[in-house]
Design an enzyme around this catalytic site. Sequence first.
Site, short mmCIF file in Angstrom:
data_model
loop_
_atom_site.label_atom_id
_atom_site.label_comp_id
_atom_site.label_asym_id
_atom_site.label_seq_id
_atom_site.Cartn_x
_atom_site.Cartn_y
_atom_site.Cartn_z
N GLY A 1 -1.46 55.57 -4.60
CA GLY A 1 -1.98 55.39 -5.83
C GLY A 1 -0.39 54.73 -7.24
N ARG A 2 -0.20 55.84 -7.07
CA ARG A 2 1.00 55.22 -8.74
C ARG A 2 2.15 54.30 -7.94
NH1 ARG A 2 1.94 58.83 -12.44
NH2 ARG A 2 0.33 60.84 -11.34
N GLY B 1 -1.37 61.93 -2.66
CA GLY B 1 -0.33 63.16 -3.73
C GLY B 1 1.04 62.93 -2.89
N GLY B 2 1.84 62.31 -3.40
CA GLY B 2 3.45 62.37 -3.97
C GLY B 2 3.83 61.04 -2.93
N ARG C 1 5.11 57.71 -2.48
CA ARG C 1 6.12 56.55 -3.04
C ARG C 1 6.88 55.94 -2.18
NH1 ARG C 1 3.98 59.83 -6.29
NH2 ARG C 1 3.84 60.01 -7.54
N HIS D 1 -4.52 67.22 -6.25
CA HIS D 1 -4.84 66.01 -7.71
C HIS D 1 -3.45 66.47 -8.09
CE1 HIS D 1 -7.70 64.56 -10.13
NE2 HIS D 1 -6.66 64.92 -11.14
N ARG E 1 -1.74 69.27 -10.65
CA ARG E 1 -1.82 69.04 -12.83
C ARG E 1 -2.74 69.95 -12.33
NH1 ARG E 1 -2.06 63.57 -11.18
NH2 ARG E 1 -4.59 63.62 -11.21
N LYS F 1 -12.72 64.09 -2.14
CA LYS F 1 -11.78 64.11 -2.53
C LYS F 1 -11.14 65.77 -3.07
CE LYS F 1 -7.40 62.00 -5.38
NZ LYS F 1 -7.41 62.95 -6.55
#
Length: 180
Positions: free
Chosen positions: A143-144, A121-122, A124, A89, A92, A65
């Site tokens: 993920g988020r 990444g990003g 949503r 990442h 960050r 990754k």
Amino acid sequence: IKPRENHKVLEMAKRAESIGAMAVGTDVDGAGLVTMALMGQPVGPKTCEELKQIISVSNIPFIIKGIMTPDEAEMACEVGADAIVVSNHGGRILDGTPGVAQVLPSIAQRVKGKITILADGGVRSGTDVLKYLALGADAVLVGRPIIVGAFGSGREGVKLVLETIANQLKQAMILTGCKN
């Protein structure tokens, strides 16, 4: 597995394998995490030889990754990885790096069919998933939103998030004429 000395990564990979993990990987884009250094963890990029050593002892698929260039993707193929995650990442580490959507097409052009390409990444929404798939990813990591669902309502929250993203993806596919 976050960046650590090779013997620790090897130990953790074997432990993951012993409990039935489907795959194991290392997070090369986290090599500069200050939080890791503050906790006494050695940080820094892995060499090709170190990655080959880790991959050679793993009996389950291995994922690298943090790939952001076609050359890095080619290197992942050469060391024997089964998959890559195109990821910065979340910006960050170096907030001036390009976004995943900017680099994904050139990476896919170079290694598509040689290695499984994951992207994160990003993400949503289901529309975000469709965009990354259209740009060359074989699969997309979400993920988020799942963390938010888990925090808000546990298993049911995760289920709701995944169903919502799947429905959004289906709608976006219909609206863009994608059959599969």
